[in-house]
Structures are given as structure tokens and as C-alpha cells.
Design a protein around this motif. Structure first.
Motif, PDB file in Angstrom:
ATOM      1  N   ILE A  77       0.832  -1.312  -0.128  1.00  0.00           N
ATOM      2  CA  ILE A  77      -0.065   0.037  -0.060  1.00  0.00           C
ATOM      3  C   ILE A  77       0.840   1.310   0.115  1.00  0.00           C
ATOM      4  CG2 ILE A  77      -1.621   1.484   1.451  1.00  0.00           C
ATOM      5  CD1 ILE A  77      -2.799  -1.354   2.481  1.00  0.00           C
ATOM      6  N   LEU A  78       1.889   1.253   0.830  1.00  0.00           N
ATOM      7  CA  LEU A  78       2.743   2.424   1.046  1.00  0.00           C
ATOM      8  C   LEU A  78       3.652   2.719  -0.261  1.00  0.00           C
ATOM      9  CD1 LEU A  78       4.205   1.817   4.677  1.00  0.00           C
ATOM     10  CD2 LEU A  78       2.444   3.591   3.521  1.00  0.00           C
ATOM     11  N   ALA A  79       3.967   1.403  -1.196  1.00  0.00           N
ATOM     12  CA  ALA A  79       4.769   1.557  -2.262  1.00  0.00           C
ATOM     13  C   ALA A  79       3.837   2.249  -3.474  1.00  0.00           C
ATOM     14  CB  ALA A  79       5.058   0.263  -2.658  1.00  0.00           C
ATOM     15  N   ALA A  80       2.494   1.831  -3.378  1.00  0.00           N
ATOM     16  CA  ALA A  80       1.555   2.136  -4.423  1.00  0.00           C
ATOM     17  C   ALA A  80       1.189   3.666  -4.134  1.00  0.00           C
ATOM     18  CB  ALA A  80       0.167   1.247  -3.952  1.00  0.00           C
ATOM     19  N   GLU A  81       1.353   4.312  -2.743  1.00  0.00           N
ATOM     20  CA  GLU A  81       0.949   5.597  -2.614  1.00  0.00           C
ATOM     21  C   GLU A  81       1.781   6.471  -3.208  1.00  0.00           C
ATOM     22  OE1 GLU A  81      -1.707   6.727   1.243  1.00  0.00           O
ATOM     23  OE2 GLU A  81       0.182   5.680   1.807  1.00  0.00           O
ATOM     24  N   GLU A  82       3.255   5.873  -3.202  1.00  0.00           N
ATOM     25  CA  GLU A  82       4.298   6.624  -3.722  1.00  0.00           C
ATOM     26  C   GLU A  82       4.253   6.789  -5.159  1.00  0.00           C
ATOM     27  OE1 GLU A  82       7.191   7.769  -2.350  1.00  0.00           O
ATOM     28  OE2 GLU A  82       6.352   7.569  -0.258  1.00  0.00           O
ATOM     29  N   LYS A  83       3.733   5.788  -6.071  1.00  0.00           N
ATOM     30  CA  LYS A  83       3.760   5.725  -7.366  1.00  0.00           C
ATOM     31  C   LYS A  83       2.290   6.303  -8.073  1.00  0.00           C
ATOM     32  CE  LYS A  83       6.807   1.676  -7.365  1.00  0.00           C
ATOM     33  NZ  LYS A  83       6.803   0.208  -7.780  1.00  0.00           N
ATOM     34  N   ASN A  84       1.397   6.115  -7.215  1.00  0.00           N
ATOM     35  CA  ASN A  84      -0.040   6.471  -7.847  1.00  0.00           C
ATOM     36  C   ASN A  84      -0.790   7.521  -7.028  1.00  0.00           C
ATOM     37  OD1 ASN A  84      -0.622   4.081  -9.549  1.00  0.00           O
ATOM     38  ND2 ASN A  84       0.331   3.270  -7.747  1.00  0.00           N
ATOM     39  N   SER A  85      -1.518   8.270  -7.930  1.00  0.00           N
ATOM     40  CA  SER A  85      -2.429   9.483  -7.164  1.00  0.00           C
ATOM     41  C   SER A  85      -3.496   9.013  -6.457  1.00  0.00           C
ATOM     42  CB  SER A  85      -2.900  10.491  -8.468  1.00  0.00           C
ATOM     43  OG  SER A  85      -1.572  10.769  -9.164  1.00  0.00           O
ATOM     44  N   VAL A  86      -4.092   7.837  -6.870  1.00  0.00           N
ATOM     45  CA  VAL A  86      -5.364   7.204  -6.261  1.00  0.00           C
ATOM     46  C   VAL A  86      -4.986   5.737  -5.933  1.00  0.00           C
ATOM     47  CG1 VAL A  86      -7.768   6.758  -6.634  1.00  0.00           C
ATOM     48  CG2 VAL A  86      -6.992   9.010  -7.449  1.00  0.00           C
ATOM     49  N   LEU A  87      -5.416   5.412  -4.614  1.00  0.00           N
ATOM     50  CA  LEU A  87      -5.531   4.116  -4.314  1.00  0.00           C
ATOM     51  C   LEU A  87      -6.936   3.533  -4.263  1.00  0.00           C
ATOM     52  CD1 LEU A  87      -2.890   3.117  -1.839  1.00  0.00           C
ATOM     53  CD2 LEU A  87      -2.641   3.428  -4.299  1.00  0.00           C
ATOM     54  N   ILE A  88      -7.673   2.764  -4.985  1.00  0.00           N
ATOM     55  CA  ILE A  88      -9.128   2.218  -4.456  1.00  0.00           C
ATOM     56  C   ILE A  88      -8.979   0.898  -3.885  1.00  0.00           C
ATOM     57  CG2 ILE A  88     -11.114   1.366  -5.843  1.00  0.00           C
ATOM     58  CD1 ILE A  88     -10.137   2.857  -8.302  1.00  0.00           C
ATOM     59  N   MET A  89      -9.879   1.051  -2.781  1.00  0.00           N
ATOM     60  CA  MET A  89      -9.765  -0.250  -1.874  1.00  0.00           C
ATOM     61  C   MET A  89     -11.332  -0.897  -2.124  1.00  0.00           C
ATOM     62  SD  MET A  89      -6.837  -0.106  -0.428  1.00  0.00           S
ATOM     63  CE  MET A  89      -5.585   0.815   0.375  1.00  0.00           C
ATOM     64  N   ASN A  90     -11.220  -2.081  -2.500  1.00  0.00           N
ATOM     65  CA  ASN A  90     -12.487  -2.810  -2.613  1.00  0.00           C
ATOM     66  C   ASN A  90     -12.744  -3.399  -1.269  1.00  0.00           C
ATOM     67  OD1 ASN A  90     -14.546  -4.860  -3.075  1.00  0.00           O
ATOM     68  ND2 ASN A  90     -13.531  -6.006  -4.344  1.00  0.00           N
ATOM     69  N   ARG A  91     -13.057  -2.665  -0.183  1.00  0.00           N
ATOM     70  CA  ARG A  91     -13.302  -3.096   1.045  1.00  0.00           C
ATOM     71  C   ARG A  91     -11.806  -2.629   1.756  1.00  0.00           C
ATOM     72  NH1 ARG A  91     -16.979  -8.161   2.214  1.00  0.00           N
ATOM     73  NH2 ARG A  91     -18.794  -7.195   2.509  1.00  0.00           N
ATOM     74  N   TYR A  92     -11.887  -2.185   2.902  1.00  0.00           N
ATOM     75  CA  TYR A  92     -10.858  -2.060   3.610  1.00  0.00           C
ATOM     76  C   TYR A  92     -11.128  -2.116   5.161  1.00  0.00           C
ATOM     77  CZ  TYR A  92      -6.476   0.798   4.318  1.00  0.00           C
ATOM     78  OH  TYR A  92      -5.122   1.278   4.570  1.00  0.00           O
ATOM     79  N   TYR A  93     -10.573  -0.944   5.978  1.00  0.00           N
ATOM     80  CA  TYR A  93     -10.707  -1.332   7.758  1.00  0.00           C
ATOM     81  C   TYR A  93     -12.234  -1.316   7.635  1.00  0.00           C
ATOM     82  CZ  TYR A  93      -9.499   3.454   7.814  1.00  0.00           C
ATOM     83  OH  TYR A  93      -9.476   4.988   7.557  1.00  0.00           O
ATOM     84  N   GLN A  94     -12.804  -0.254   6.946  1.00  0.00           N
ATOM     85  CA  GLN A  94     -14.393   0.087   7.401  1.00  0.00           C
ATOM     86  C   GLN A  94     -15.156  -1.228   7.562  1.00  0.00           C
ATOM     87  OE1 GLN A  94     -12.569   1.520   5.313  1.00  0.00           O
ATOM     88  NE2 GLN A  94     -12.427   3.673   5.955  1.00  0.00           N
ATOM     89  N   SER A  95     -15.048  -2.266   6.543  1.00  0.00           N
ATOM     90  CA  SER A  95     -15.667  -3.535   6.747  1.00  0.00           C
ATOM     91  C   SER A  95     -15.466  -4.099   8.076  1.00  0.00           C
ATOM     92  CB  SER A  95     -15.519  -4.472   5.530  1.00  0.00           C
ATOM     93  OG  SER A  95     -14.354  -4.614   5.480  1.00  0.00           O
ATOM     94  N   ASN A  96     -14.441  -4.346   8.536  1.00  0.00           N
ATOM     95  CA  ASN A  96     -14.027  -4.904   9.812  1.00  0.00           C
ATOM     96  C   ASN A  96     -14.684  -4.339  11.094  1.00  0.00           C
ATOM     97  OD1 ASN A  96     -12.825  -7.174  10.673  1.00  0.00           O
ATOM     98  ND2 ASN A  96     -11.032  -5.885  11.680  1.00  0.00           N
ATOM     99  N   LEU A  97     -14.943  -3.038  11.117  1.00  0.00           N
ATOM    100  CA  LEU A  97     -15.665  -2.397  11.828  1.00  0.00           C
ATOM    101  C   LEU A  97     -17.349  -2.759  12.023  1.00  0.00           C
ATOM    102  CD1 LEU A  97     -16.227  -0.246  14.205  1.00  0.00           C
ATOM    103  CD2 LEU A  97     -16.468   1.536  12.412  1.00  0.00           C
ATOM    104  N   VAL A  98     -17.718  -2.869  10.526  1.00  0.00           N
ATOM    105  CA  VAL A  98     -19.225  -3.154  10.526  1.00  0.00           C
ATOM    106  C   VAL A  98     -19.447  -4.449  10.944  1.00  0.00           C
ATOM    107  CG1 VAL A  98     -21.016  -3.282   9.048  1.00  0.00           C
ATOM    108  CG2 VAL A  98     -19.546  -1.379   8.887  1.00  0.00           C
TER     109      VAL A  98
END
Length: 201
Positions: A77-98
């Protein structure tokens, strides 16, 4: 920028994540798509076995594993943040909460599991009722193959609880809510509008 596409089972998260990725790349915006759970990792394989009924874990353990699955991907994720303007997460930590709340776990404890992960800038909930969810055929995220419903998906009562909790949490957390009963094209257009508004373009 991290955009999260959330929602209950069969809400259309995979479809919309892929459509958004294609649309942004078409606009020459460097974009990377992640899927969670990621079943390719060692922990992800254990999660898959649990969802398929081949493993038994108490709720605390499966939610720790779901969080650990995201931590496994932290470097990526950190490496992708360096190379990309946008990261899309098909589910992330929000689903763990719900899902954790639906399993009777405490919000503070659930949120602590993911504390320190890169934060979402925009969360979009694809709002789907349990009835609508069960009318749709489960699909694999790779290749769109038809699949059997997993442990979470089979229980209609649990699915109803998930739908209701998603709406409640979304309102409290100020996530964007989209009616997922619209056509996939209409939902995609709504997502693009929300994205453009967020960026002020």
C-alpha cells in the motif's frame, strides 16, 4: 488519495472498483486497486478457509485475522501511494468495523486493530438491502466466476444486520451513500461525481 468502496455482500463493490479504476486511468490518473480480504496471502488463505466453513475461529480471532490481512499488505500500500495518485480499496478497515459490530464486538477494540494503517480519504457505501443482496449471484473477484455463498453471506438475518449497520455507521462517519439498486452505469456515474466533487474538479 485513498478511496474505499464498501457495502454488504453482492452490493457491486468489485464491479464498481474496476469501473472506477478504468475511468481514472482513462483520465491519465495513476491508480492502483486493492481487494480485501486478499486471499493470496498466508493469512488470507486462512480467512478463505474460515469463510468456506473449513476453519472455526471465535469472532475476535477472525477479526484479528482480517485486520492482519491488511497489515500484510502495508508495504504494498505504501509503495503504491508513492507511485499513484489514487488507491482504490475494494473493502478496507471499514468493513471490519461493521462486521465486527454485527458479531457483538466493541467499536473501540475493532478500530484499534487497524490503527496506523493509511487512512481513507473517501468512503463510498453501496447500499443494498438483504433482499436485493440475496437476489444476486455471488461472483469471484477474479474472472467473475459464480461462487457459493460464504459463511457471512448464507445467514439472511446476519445479512440484514449488516445492511442496517452499514447505513448507521455510514451516517455517523459521514461516508457517501449510494443506492446500489440502480444500474451499474448509474452507480458508476454517481461515484465519479462524488470523486470529482472531493477533488474539486
Amino acid at each position: 488519495m485513498i478511496i474505499v468502496i464498501e457495502g454488504g455482500d453482492q452490493a457491486g463493490k468489485l464491479t464498481q472498483s474496476i469501473l472506477l479504476e478504468k475511468a481514472l486511468k482513462k483520465r491519465k490518473i495513476k491508480t492502483k486497486l486493492f481487494h480485501f480480504p486478499d486471499y493470496e496471502t498466508p493469512i488470507g488463505k486462512e480467512i478463505r478457509k474460515y469463510l468456506d466453513g473449513k476453519r472455526k475461529f471465535p469472532p475476535q480471532v477472525i477479526h484479528c485475522l482480517l485486520a492482519a490481512n491488511r497489515w500484510e499488505k502495508l508495504d504494498a500500500i505504501l509503495a503504491a501511494e508513492e507511485k499513484n495518485s489514487v488507491l482504490i480499496m475494494n473493502r478496507y478497515y471499514q468493513s471490519n468495523l461493521v462486521y465486527g459490530l454485527a458479531n457483538g464486538l466493541k467499536q473501540k477494540w475493532l478500530e484499534s486493530l487497524d490503527e496506523g494503517l493509511p487512512k481513507a480519504d473517501l468512503v463510498i457505501l453501496l447500499d443494498v438491502t438483504q433482499k436485493e443482496s440475496f437476489s444476486r449471484t455471488p461472483q469471484n473477484k477474479i474472472g467473475g466466476k459464480k461462487m457459493k455463498r460464504d459463511k457471512f453471506e448464507k445467514n439472511k438475518e446476519f445479512s440484514t444486520k449488516i445492511s442496517n449497520l452499514y447505513r448507521t455507521v455510514a451516517k455517523k462517519k459521514h461516508w457517501k451513500i449510494i443506492d446500489a439498486t440502480m444500474t451499474k452505469e448509474e452507480i458508476h456515474e454517481e461515484i465519479l461525481k462524488i470523486f470529482s466533487k472531493k477533488l474539486g474538479i
